[in-house]
Motif scaffolding. Sequence first.
Motif, PDB file in Angstrom:
ATOM      1  N   ASP A   4       0.948  -1.261  -0.022  1.00 59.25           N
ATOM      2  CA  ASP A   4       0.048  -0.159   0.037  1.00 59.25           C
ATOM      3  C   ASP A   4       0.946   1.121  -0.015  1.00 59.25           C
ATOM      4  O   ASP A   4       0.605   2.312  -0.569  1.00 59.25           O
ATOM      5  CB  ASP A   4      -1.036   0.057   1.459  1.00 59.25           C
ATOM      6  N   GLN A  27      -7.607  -0.072  -6.327  1.00 58.89           N
ATOM      7  CA  GLN A  27      -6.414   0.190  -6.040  1.00 58.89           C
ATOM      8  C   GLN A  27      -5.803   0.905  -7.381  1.00 58.89           C
ATOM      9  O   GLN A  27      -5.166   2.058  -7.291  1.00 58.89           O
ATOM     10  CB  GLN A  27      -5.421  -0.911  -5.630  1.00 58.89           C
ATOM     11  N   GLU A  34      -4.692   4.762  -7.185  1.00 58.82           N
ATOM     12  CA  GLU A  34      -3.264   5.271  -7.131  1.00 58.82           C
ATOM     13  C   GLU A  34      -2.605   5.185  -8.589  1.00 58.82           C
ATOM     14  O   GLU A  34      -1.571   5.918  -8.659  1.00 58.82           O
ATOM     15  CB  GLU A  34      -2.433   3.891  -6.545  1.00 58.82           C
TER      16      GLU A  34
END
Length: 197
Positions: free
Chosen positions: A68, A122, A126
């Motif tokens: 992460d 994700q 991101e």
Amino acid sequence: TAEQGAAAVAGGRLYSVEAYQVLAGSGDGNLVFSPTSIRLALAMAWAGADGETATQMAEALHLDLEADDMHAALNALDALLESRNREEPPGPDGAERKVVLTINNALWGQQGYGFVQEFLDQLAVEYGAGMNLVDFVADAEAARQAINDWVADRTNDKIPELIPQGVLSELTRQVLTNAVYLDATWERPFSPDETFD
């Protein structure tokens, strides 16, 4: 954090040198590549990997933070690069002065396939990679054209055909794309009189 950003950059430097050594040793002539773009694309694939595959990818790409934290640090690096885009008034010689760098990411997935939502989220957060639903099963060629059109649009038609015919098939379930475009003024331009093939 600043430390995480520094770790992402340090890993990027190591990866860049290693990638250059491999690519430069594989042929003759000039070599132009974007190690940052390659690393970002493979980090997106890493987000969907697990076990030994994830471990080997992290080692090869020098993704040296927890997953992460690494994805967030790469996102910050991408934003930092984008923040350096600029166009200035022409210089005293009338020459343009600019830096335009764009890195675009996207996913292309089979309609109705059960992709893991956490993975999709994700990559959206991101990497700015949205999912484009296509039908590889019914028409892989139409999906190929859609992907190539997207890449051509994002690279100002510098890459008109990323995926050649015959690469995609009815067995394809997902394609991950990363397109980088750079248009920048040289600090010290090449002299046309001293430039040749």
